[in-house]
Design an enzyme around this catalytic site. Structure first.
Site, PDB file in Angstrom:
ATOM      1  N   HIS A 267     -11.823   0.645  33.388  1.00 10.66           N
ATOM      2  CA  HIS A 267     -10.460  -0.126  32.565  1.00 10.66           C
ATOM      3  C   HIS A 267      -9.761   1.428  31.733  1.00 10.66           C
ATOM      4  O   HIS A 267      -8.427   0.459  31.619  1.00 10.66           O
ATOM      5  CB  HIS A 267     -10.708  -1.717  31.723  1.00 10.66           C
ATOM      6  CG  HIS A 267      -9.751  -2.199  31.245  1.00 10.66           C
ATOM      7  ND1 HIS A 267      -9.425  -3.655  31.404  1.00 10.66           N
ATOM      8  CD2 HIS A 267      -9.051  -2.012  30.239  1.00 10.66           C
ATOM      9  CE1 HIS A 267      -8.943  -4.056  30.155  1.00 10.66           C
ATOM     10  NE2 HIS A 267      -8.425  -3.019  29.483  1.00 10.66           N
ATOM     11  N   GLU A 268     -10.319   1.359  30.657  1.00 11.09           N
ATOM     12  CA  GLU A 268     -10.416   2.832  29.861  1.00 11.09           C
ATOM     13  C   GLU A 268      -9.291   4.243  30.715  1.00 11.09           C
ATOM     14  O   GLU A 268      -8.720   4.436  30.496  1.00 11.09           O
ATOM     15  CB  GLU A 268     -11.343   2.975  28.468  1.00 11.09           C
ATOM     16  CG  GLU A 268     -12.194   1.573  27.963  1.00 11.09           C
ATOM     17  CD  GLU A 268     -10.395   0.948  27.234  1.00 11.09           C
ATOM     18  OE1 GLU A 268     -10.394   1.864  26.545  1.00 11.09           O
ATOM     19  OE2 GLU A 268     -10.790  -0.582  27.571  1.00 11.09           O
TER      20      GLU A 268
ATOM     21  N   ASP B  20      -4.161  -6.822  26.479  1.00  3.09           N
ATOM     22  CA  ASP B  20      -3.183  -5.653  26.531  1.00  3.09           C
ATOM     23  C   ASP B  20      -1.390  -6.826  27.295  1.00  3.09           C
ATOM     24  O   ASP B  20      -0.837  -6.314  27.566  1.00  3.09           O
ATOM     25  CB  ASP B  20      -3.793  -5.033  28.129  1.00  3.09           C
ATOM     26  CG  ASP B  20      -4.708  -3.809  27.647  1.00  3.09           C
ATOM     27  OD1 ASP B  20      -4.892  -4.212  26.434  1.00  3.09           O
ATOM     28  OD2 ASP B  20      -5.423  -3.824  28.446  1.00  3.09           O
TER      29      ASP B  20
ATOM     30  N   GLY C 254       0.842  -1.023  -0.189  1.00  3.51           N
ATOM     31  CA  GLY C 254       0.471   0.107   0.008  1.00  3.51           C
ATOM     32  C   GLY C 254       0.252   1.308  -0.051  1.00  3.51           C
ATOM     33  O   GLY C 254      -0.157   2.499   0.271  1.00  3.51           O
ATOM     34  N   THR C 255       1.712   1.249   0.010  1.00  2.00           N
ATOM     35  CA  THR C 255       3.274   2.681  -0.055  1.00  2.00           C
ATOM     36  C   THR C 255       2.979   2.974  -1.338  1.00  2.00           C
ATOM     37  O   THR C 255       3.843   3.892  -2.399  1.00  2.00           O
ATOM     38  CB  THR C 255       4.319   2.505   0.500  1.00  2.00           C
ATOM     39  OG1 THR C 255       4.849   1.192  -0.588  1.00  2.00           O
ATOM     40  CG2 THR C 255       3.990   1.675   2.172  1.00  2.00           C
ATOM     41  N   GLY C 256       2.325   2.594  -2.681  1.00  3.17           N
ATOM     42  CA  GLY C 256       1.990   3.297  -3.920  1.00  3.17           C
ATOM     43  C   GLY C 256       3.548   2.337  -4.997  1.00  3.17           C
ATOM     44  O   GLY C 256       3.918   3.406  -5.918  1.00  3.17           O
ATOM     45  N   LYS C 257       4.326   1.690  -4.546  1.00  4.73           N
ATOM     46  CA  LYS C 257       5.005   1.080  -5.418  1.00  4.73           C
ATOM     47  C   LYS C 257       4.957   0.828  -7.104  1.00  4.73           C
ATOM     48  O   LYS C 257       5.266   1.555  -8.463  1.00  4.73           O
ATOM     49  CB  LYS C 257       5.946  -0.772  -5.368  1.00  4.73           C
ATOM     50  CG  LYS C 257       5.892  -0.551  -3.543  1.00  4.73           C
ATOM     51  CD  LYS C 257       6.668  -2.399  -3.351  1.00  4.73           C
ATOM     52  CE  LYS C 257       5.504  -2.725  -3.212  1.00  4.73           C
ATOM     53  NZ  LYS C 257       4.982  -2.106  -2.039  1.00  4.73           N
TER      54      LYS C 257
END
EC number: 3.4.24.-
Length: 628
Positions: free
Chosen positions: A438-439, A515, A217-220
């Site tokens: 928790h959050e 976690d 997905g980097t554009g090669k």
């Protein structure tokens, strides 16, 4: 750039000949039946009456039809007899007395001669069956080859698509951003295609092949198209998997055909996407036997790339892969792929440029700050950012807005990172309270431990497949190095949720499973990969894998170590995780009142972010005896 259309005159000529032959056959078969006059049909009883009345001159008895001719009638005695009598026909019935009646009346009768086939019918009886067989055979051949011309040998032809310059979809380097170093390398290739004399006058040789490597997905592929668009030359594009076929030798034949086509249209660029499909190392055990189809294809590719030109014109090979570590060394040697260009994920400035390019295609609100969006998307590749802009536009359209706002972008980021909101997933009050504490535990520990990034949002709205809530931490800048203290901060932040459950409910739940996994992995990397152990010292116990752009999968294999060393590694990992756990407990115990206050607030609102969150987290105090 559009696909170059294939010439159609051969198919049109074949269609004209086919339709012409069909019409000719139909005319010859149907015309006699349509235009030939038939005698009148009469009942069999009338035929018997005419025989008994001595009005019949002759009879021809056939299997399916009886034809007979009436006697001529004289009008007057002084005049000539009329012309021959009328011919009639009737359908026969089973009548054994008919021959006796005809003989008694003296009527001439005979069996009708068998129908004679014309020369045309005889010819058809010999020609039509073979034509039907050939037609069916051709149909299945064309079906197996997707209608490609070439008949039974079509599978040896290259399936490369040819793009040519000259339409509105032309791609240039202006359409590519965030990979400036790769653009610079390919600009040199483009400059050589435009002005080869500038290089040949100095005795310089342009690289025959350029390998683009990097994460997905980097554009090669986009870079390769842009290079062809800038140079204004034909561009052949094919995937590595399209060379391999069921038939042995088809891959090598397609490689030969591809380069023959390229030489005819030189100067041009040949782009092979996913090169690892055919370029895997022959020493890696990927090939089963010396005559494997993939190995033959690779050998042919090595031969074709070993320096070739067409009448002084140049053919340059570009290829892309995200697994360069698996490629055959012979493929990467100078003279074939002379250069390896890294197309990596963009930094902050690169992400901003990419967002500016894609934002031109949507109706953007004037208040949107793309730099804020770029800051909130670390690690996003070009394809991720394109998808992000599209998701934001879809959200704006769903909400019937006139333009795309920054809130749409923030929601799109969360959809990409954490998944879709699961508002239909109803939690009980007890579970909702556990998730809230928790959050908030993550957020409070993260506010004291800066190594994990700035806390930007707390939510207890379920998202994705498993997340019942999440705490969003955003880095304030692009980071390429992390020290030991920052890694320990991240471990403590990961364990903040479990610590909050222990303090408030005096029990733990399964919500901290992910976690714990991430904290343990990070601690193990500190010990075995980064050498951050005071007991084991600066040693690496993992076998590193270079250029692994697809992720570590099952992890790097560990070196052979003694039982004592393995035990020390386990003890060090345990000590690091326990220390992070103790840090989280200390922070939350010291800020117990704030923990309760923020948890009550998020239970009411479900989401806290922005200035309100920053104000609340600004009240967090670090305990004086915090162990670091």
């Amino acid at each position: 750039m559009a696909i170059k259309p294939q010439p159609q005159w051969q198919r049109r000529l074949a269609s004209v000949l086919l339709w012409g032959s069909t019409i000719y056959l139909l005319v010859n078969l149907l015309a006699p039946a349509l235009f030939r006059s038939q005698p009148p049909q009469v009942p069999y009883s009338l035929f018997i009456d005419q025989v008994e009345g001595d009005k019949v001159a002759s009879v021809y008895v056939g299997q399916n039809e009886i034809r007979y001719q009436l006697k001529p009638e004289a009008e007057d005695e002084g005049k000539e007899k009329a012309a021959e009598g009328q011919i009639l026909r009737t359908t026969p019935i089973f009548d054994l007395e008919l021959p006796k009646r005809l003989e008694a009346k003296g009527i001439e009768f005979a069996a009708a001669p068998p129908a004679k086939n014309s020369w045309f019918g005889t010819l058809l009886s010999w020609v039509i069956p073979p034509l039907i067989f050939v037609g069916i055979w051709s149909f299945f051949l064309n079906r197996n080859n997707n209608g490609a011309p070439g008949g039974a040998l079509a599978f040896t032809k290259s399936k490369a698509k040819v793009y040519v310059e000259g339409d509105s979809t032309k791609v240039t380097f202006d359409d590519v951003a965030g990979v400036e170093e790769a653009k610079t390398e390919l600009s040199e290739v483009v400059d050589f295609l435009k002005f080869p004399q500038r290089y040949t006058a100095l005795g310089a040789k342009i690289p025959k092949g350029v390998l683009l490597v990097g994460p997905p997905g980097t554009g090669k592929t986009l870079l390769a198209k842009a290079a062809a668009g800038e140079a204004g030359v034909p561009f052949f594009i094919i995937s590595g998997s399209e060379f391999v076929e069921l038939f042995v030798g088809a891959g090598a034949a397609r490689v030969r055909d591809l380069f023959e086509q390229a030489k005819k249209q030189a100067p041009c660029i040949v782009f092979i996407d996913e090169l690892d499909a055919i370029g895997k190392s022959r020493a890696s055990g990927a090939f089963m036997g010396g005559n494997d189809e993939r190995e033959q294809t690779l050998n042919q590719l090595l031969t074709e790339m070993d320096g070739f030109s067409a009448a002084g014109a140049t053919v340059i090979v570009l290829a892309a892969t995200n697994r360069p570590e698996t490629l055959d060394p012979a493929l990467l040697r100078p003279g074939r792929f002379d250069r390896q260009v890294l197309v990596d994920r963009p930094d902050l400035a690169g992400r901003l440029k990419i967002l500016e390019i894609y934002a031109k295609k949507i109706k953007l609100d004037k208040e949107v700050e793309l730099k804020n969006i770029a800051t909130r998307t670390p690690g996003f590749a070009g394809a991720d950012l394109a998808n992000l802009v599209n998701e934001a536009a879809l959200l704006a359209a769903r909400n019937k807005q006139d333009s795309v706002t920054e809130a749409d972008f923030r929601e799109a980021i969360e959809r990409v990172v954490a998944g879709l909101e699961k508002k239909s997933r109803v939690l009980s009050d007890k579970e909702k309270k556990i998730v809230a504490y928790h959050e908030v535990g993550h957020a409070l520990v993260g506010a004291v431990m800066p190594g994990g990034g700035q806390v930007a949002k707390i939510s207890i709205v379920p998202r994705g497949m498993a997340a019942l809530g999440y705490t969003l931490q955003m880095p304030t800048e692009d980071r390429f190095l992390l020290n030991e203290s920052e890694l320990r901060d991240q471990i403590a932040t990961l364990l903040g949720g479990r610590a909050a459950e222990e303090i408030v409910f005096d029990s733990i739940t399964t919500g901290a499973a992910n976690d714990l996994q991430r904290a343990t992995d990070l601690a193990e990397q500190m010990v075995t990969t980064y050498g951050m152990s005071k007991v084991l010292g600066p040693l690496a116990y993992d076998k590193g894998q270079q250029n692994n752009f697809l992720g570590q999968g099952m992890g790097n294999p560990r070196r052979m170590v003694s039982d004592d060393t393995a035990k020390e590694i386990d003890l060090e990992v345990k000590e690091i995780v326990e220390q992070g756990h103790n840090q989280a407990l200390a922070i939350l115990e010291h800020n117990r009142d704030l923990l309760e206050a923020i948890a009550e607030k998020i239970l009411e609102k479900e989401v806290i972010e922005g200035e309100e969150l920053h104000h609340l987290l600004g009240q967090v105090q670090a305990p004086g005896t915090l162990v670091v």
